[in-house]
Scaffold this motif. Structure first.
Motif, PDB file in Angstrom:
ATOM      1  N   THR A   1      37.442  46.917  -6.216  1.00 23.44           N
ATOM      2  CA  THR A   1      36.499  47.130  -5.128  1.00 23.44           C
ATOM      3  C   THR A   1      35.963  48.547  -5.080  1.00 23.44           C
TER       4      THR A   1
ATOM      5  N   LEU B   1      43.256  55.530  -1.444  1.00 25.92           N
ATOM      6  CA  LEU B   1      42.274  54.441  -1.345  1.00 25.92           C
ATOM      7  C   LEU B   1      42.649  53.470  -0.227  1.00 25.92           C
ATOM      8  N   ALA B   2      43.902  53.038  -0.213  1.00 26.74           N
ATOM      9  CA  ALA B   2      44.339  52.063   0.782  1.00 26.74           C
ATOM     10  C   ALA B   2      44.278  52.646   2.193  1.00 26.74           C
TER      11      ALA B   2
ATOM     12  N   LEU C   1      41.996  46.863  -4.870  1.00 27.54           N
ATOM     13  CA  LEU C   1      41.533  48.210  -4.543  1.00 27.54           C
ATOM     14  C   LEU C   1      40.741  48.812  -5.698  1.00 27.54           C
TER      15      LEU C   1
ATOM     16  N   TYR D   1      40.647  52.944   3.357  1.00 26.96           N
ATOM     17  CA  TYR D   1      40.110  51.637   3.710  1.00 26.96           C
ATOM     18  C   TYR D   1      40.648  51.168   5.062  1.00 26.96           C
TER      19      TYR D   1
ATOM     20  N   ARG E   1      46.720  46.203  -5.477  1.00 22.38           N
ATOM     21  CA  ARG E   1      46.296  47.300  -6.352  1.00 22.38           C
ATOM     22  C   ARG E   1      45.042  46.911  -7.134  1.00 22.38           C
TER      23      ARG E   1
ATOM     24  N   LEU F   1      47.905  45.411   3.310  1.00 22.68           N
ATOM     25  CA  LEU F   1      47.546  46.800   2.999  1.00 22.68           C
ATOM     26  C   LEU F   1      48.592  47.784   3.513  1.00 22.68           C
TER      27      LEU F   1
END
Length: 127
Positions: free
Chosen positions: A119, A18-19, A116, A22, A113, A47
């Motif tokens: 969102t 996810l990070a 994330l 993004y 965390r 991030l």
């Protein structure tokens, strides 16, 4: 393992994905618009350090400056602010006094965390 709400805790692999996704989207945006238009070095630093923490990687100050995608002096100013706020911790390299490493403070890691997951949702986070 469950989180505070009783739902299964996300695994590290999903959070890393996810990070990284993004961050990649943020860099891709720079191909279409001037990079300085959307500069957010503090968020990029948080991030990048979040991913590094999950991957058990040490990140030098100079590498964090690169990840911030702004001039080095600007990145250093933001790193200093993040340190003052207690979000980032600096550690000297015992083998090379010229180098220092950064990592997220535990509470900052938890906040990234949670952001994330809030969102992007936790769908698939426990696979």
């Amino acid at each position: 393992m469950e989180d505070r709400k009783g739902t299964p805790a996300p695994n590290h692999g999903t959070l890393i994905a996810l990070a990284k996704h993004y961050l990649a989207q943020r860099r891709q945006r720079d191909r279409y618009f001037p990079g300085t238009l959307f500069a957010d070095p503090a968020w990029d630093v948080l991030l990048d350090l979040y991913v590094a923490g999950l991957e058990n990687r040490r990140v030098s100050v100079s590498n964090v400056c690169l990840a911030a995608a702004v001039p080095t002096t600007t990145a250093l100013r933001w790193i200093g602010l993040l340190e003052e706020e207690g979000l980032v911790q600096r550690f000297d390299d015992p083998g090379d006094r010229r180098r220092a490493y950064l990592q997220l403070a535990p509470h900052a890691s938890n906040s990234v965390r949670d952001w994330l997951l809030n969102t992007f949702g936790s769908a698939g986070a426990t696979q």
